[in-house]
Design an enzyme around this catalytic site. Structure first.
Site, short mmCIF file in Angstrom:
data_model
loop_
_atom_site.label_atom_id
_atom_site.label_comp_id
_atom_site.label_asym_id
_atom_site.label_seq_id
_atom_site.Cartn_x
_atom_site.Cartn_y
_atom_site.Cartn_z
CE1 TYR A 1 -1.22 5.49 10.20
CE2 TYR A 1 -2.05 7.53 11.15
CZ TYR A 1 -1.20 6.43 11.19
OH TYR A 1 -0.32 6.29 12.23
CG ASN B 1 -8.93 4.56 4.98
OD1 ASN B 1 -8.31 4.05 4.05
ND2 ASN B 1 -9.56 3.85 5.88
CG HIS C 1 -2.31 0.38 1.03
ND1 HIS C 1 -2.93 0.43 -0.20
CD2 HIS C 1 -3.27 0.74 1.93
CE1 HIS C 1 -4.19 0.80 -0.05
NE2 HIS C 1 -4.42 1.01 1.23
CG ASN D 1 -10.94 2.99 1.56
OD1 ASN D 1 -12.00 3.09 0.94
ND2 ASN D 1 -10.71 2.02 2.42
#
Length: 191
Positions: free
Chosen positions: A62, A64, A19, A108
């Site tokens: 982060y 999201n 990610h 996201n």
């Protein structure tokens, strides 16, 4: 001025996760620009560096909430274009694709950016492959690249970095024709 955003998660435990491939590309740029000026402003919610003709951003919100950082930096600097580098589960590892706009595909980080600035920005999609079972997606993206993938990762990051340097000079269509990759590195490497 171009704003180049690499998506990822800020804590050390995520450093080598799939990610975080967007952060990895930004780090590769910073290796080439050791004198890039670090711009510290709490409202930017990220690590921001200014290098010749570009801003390099790693949101620290982060994944999201990435859009909060992108919105804050873009409102302040008013860049001519925004390029977002992110992992893509729907592409095999080693594949690289380029596009403007479109859906977030369940990502996201993109969902957050779309909500804050709209969807009309350049996306550099780096394939990370996908797990065998859909229920393992969160675990998969938050785990490190496999041994086989780590072997090819430096070459992949260099390729993406070169393509983005071209995007600073050429239009997206030309860069996409020249730099899109469809690799089969580590093809049977499923988690």
């Amino acid at each position: 001025m171009t704003l180049i955003v690499g998506l990822g998660n800020p804590d050390f435990q995520y450093k080598n996760n799939r990610h975080n491939v967007g952060f990895m590309v930004i780090d590769a740029f910073l290796d080439d620009h050791p004198l890039a000026e670090k711009i510290t402003k709490t409202s930017f919610k990220g690590e921001l560096f200014k290098a010749p003709s570009m801003l390099l951003l790693k949101p620290t919100t982060y994944m999201n909430l990435s859009g909060e950082s992108v919105r804050s930096v873009s409102d302040y600097f008013k860049p001519d274009q925004i390029i977002v580098i992110h992992d893509d589960l729907d592409l095999p590892f080693g594949t690289v694709r380029y596009k403007i706009g479109g859906g977030h595909g369940g990502h996201n980080g993109l969902r957050s950016i779309d909500a804050h600035i709209g969807a009309e920005y350049i996306r550099v999609r780096i394939g990370i492959g996908k797990p065998l079972h859909k229920s393992d997606v969160a675990k998969y993206v938050l785990s490190d690249f496999s041994m086989c993938q780590r072997e090819f990762l430096p070459e992949l990051l260099l390729h993406v970095k070169k393509s983005i340097q071209e995007l600073l000079r050429e239009d997206l269509k030309e860069v996409s024709l020249q730099y899109s990759l469809k690799q089969t590195w580590c093809d049977g490497d499923k988690v």
